[in-house]
Design a protein around this motif. Structure first.
Motif, short mmCIF file in Angstrom:
data_model
loop_
_atom_site.label_atom_id
_atom_site.label_comp_id
_atom_site.label_asym_id
_atom_site.label_seq_id
_atom_site.Cartn_x
_atom_site.Cartn_y
_atom_site.Cartn_z
N PRO A 124 0.88 -1.00 0.53
CA PRO A 124 -0.18 0.19 -0.07
C PRO A 124 0.91 1.40 -0.07
O PRO A 124 0.34 2.39 -0.50
CB PRO A 124 -0.69 -0.19 1.21
N LEU A 125 1.82 1.73 0.66
CA LEU A 125 3.07 2.95 0.78
C LEU A 125 2.88 3.28 -0.67
O LEU A 125 2.86 3.81 -1.05
CB LEU A 125 3.54 1.91 1.64
N GLU A 128 0.20 4.31 -2.83
CA GLU A 128 -0.29 5.87 -2.64
C GLU A 128 1.27 6.69 -3.29
O GLU A 128 0.83 7.80 -3.64
CB GLU A 128 -0.33 5.87 -0.68
N LYS A 129 2.75 6.20 -2.66
CA LYS A 129 3.75 7.00 -3.97
C LYS A 129 3.25 7.24 -5.06
O LYS A 129 3.56 8.21 -5.49
CB LYS A 129 4.70 6.18 -3.32
N LEU A 131 0.48 7.24 -6.86
CA LEU A 131 -0.46 7.88 -7.36
C LEU A 131 0.25 9.28 -6.78
O LEU A 131 -0.45 10.03 -8.10
CB LEU A 131 -2.06 7.51 -6.40
N LYS A 132 0.10 9.67 -6.02
CA LYS A 132 0.37 10.67 -5.89
C LYS A 132 1.93 11.92 -6.25
O LYS A 132 1.84 12.80 -7.01
CB LYS A 132 1.07 10.92 -4.12
N CYS A 159 -5.73 -1.56 -0.66
CA CYS A 159 -4.81 -0.78 -1.56
C CYS A 159 -6.34 -0.04 -2.57
O CYS A 159 -6.26 0.57 -2.81
CB CYS A 159 -5.01 -1.90 -2.94
N LEU A 162 -7.21 3.29 -0.65
CA LEU A 162 -5.93 4.63 -1.49
C LEU A 162 -6.18 4.97 -3.22
O LEU A 162 -6.77 5.87 -3.63
CB LEU A 162 -4.30 3.97 -1.19
N GLN A 165 -9.13 6.51 -3.52
CA GLN A 165 -9.55 8.12 -2.36
C GLN A 165 -8.31 9.44 -2.86
O GLN A 165 -8.72 10.38 -3.09
CB GLN A 165 -8.23 7.72 -0.65
N ASN A 166 -7.66 8.77 -4.14
CA ASN A 166 -6.50 9.34 -5.49
C ASN A 166 -7.14 9.44 -5.59
O ASN A 166 -7.07 10.31 -6.66
CB ASN A 166 -5.14 8.94 -3.89
#
Length: 307
Positions: A124-125, A128-129, A131-132, A159, A162, A165-166
């Motif tokens: 998941p980390l 997130e990274k 996607l951002k 996942c 994340l 949300q993103n």
């Protein structure tokens, strides 16, 4: 590591805004794979290769880094390999240096991007990274699955959360988009019995009565096929239409014939319109009903596109 230059970093898989699924025939889809680089590198070799690439966080001024052009014979970039081997720090460095760079969306020979692999390996980390940093969540692999499809297929709540949300901008189309088997995210979550994901998808706007493209089954039809009474109850509570028919003219209640779960039969009998409780006359034979009792892997084998 045998590498060659990537000739087209800007090449992208299709997305929802410009293309649909491939037409003509159903493409064979294997289980999600992430091993394309495992045979080419041993753990010690991987470490030395990363060191040689010199992913230096101080080199922000350089537009082109040598490691961005390196790929294995299977099409995996160093970022793919770092994710596959869970070399998290190396992956994070490459992501940090590649914000909104086409490198993030390069796909391997299975058309998997770094985001696909991060979901498959349950990191998941990194999801997130990525996607951002600008990784495109709409890109599909060689089975037509986006990263969200894979999260729903695997039951990965972290996942899934994340990604949804993103990716608010694309969420409506991402939730409804079918893969090459005709399944959208709700169908995949239902087929695999992930009730919490089903609830979340409906809450996010997924149409609970959408029919998959091969035989017209809704999530409720699929729940009956899988003899999952908890999922049937969940879908009914969420407002699933019990009178919706698949392409063969069968309601979800029709699919209870010849099956043993009385809980499901009772749940659907009470809500199904009286005139829809009996099987169509031409399909009432025991032999005909055998065609409905298909295993999960055989649900759509008799359907062909392009005819």
């Amino acid at each position: 590591m045998d590498v060659h230059r990537v000739s087209n970093h800007g090449q992208m898989d299709y997305n929802f805004d410009n293309m649909g699924p491939k037409q003509g025939k159903v493409l064979p889809c294997q289980e999600d794979r992430f091993d394309s680089g495992l045979d080419s590198l041993k753990e010690d070799e991987l470490v030395s290769d990363f060191e040689e690439m010199r992913v230096d966080p101080r080199d922000h001024s350089q537009e082109s880094e040598p490691w961005r052009s390196a790929v294995t014979e299977d099409g995996d970039t160093p970022l793919h390999l770092a994710i596959i081997h869970e070399a998290t720090e190396h992956a994070l460095q490459m992501i940090k240096l590649s914000h909104h760079h086409p490198f993030l969306n390069i796909h391997n020979h299975q058309r998997q991007t770094a985001l696909h692999l991060a979901v498959i390996t349950e990191q998941p980390l990194l999801v997130e990274k990525l996607l951002k940093a600008g990784c495109d969540p709409r890109l599909a692999d060689n089975c037509g699955n986006t990263a969200l499809h894979i999260a729903c297929k695997r039951g990965s709540l972290a996942c899934f959360g994340l990604i949804t949300q993103n990716c608010q901008r694309y969420l409506t189309s991402m939730v409804s988009f079918p893969n090459y088997n005709g399944h959208n995210c709700l169908h995949l979550a239902s087929i695999n019995g992930y009730i919490s994901l089903v609830e979340n998808l409906v809450r996010l706007g997924a149409d609970i009565n959408t029919q998959e493209q091969c035989s017209g089954r809704t999530a409720l039809h699929l729940a009956v096929d899988l003899q999952n009474p908890a999922l049937v109850r969940c879908l009914l509570d969420l407002g699933a239409d019990v009178n919706c028919m698949n392409y063969g003219g069968f309601t979800a209640y029709h699919l209870t014939y010849g099956r043993t779960n009385e809980v499901i039969r009772c749940q659907l009998f009470e809500k199904t319109a009286q005139e829809l409780r009996e099987l169509p006359e031409s399909e009432s034979d025991e032999s005909d009903m055998e065609e409905l009792d298909l295993s999960e892997d055989e649900l759509y084998d008799d359907i062909k596109f392009g005819k």
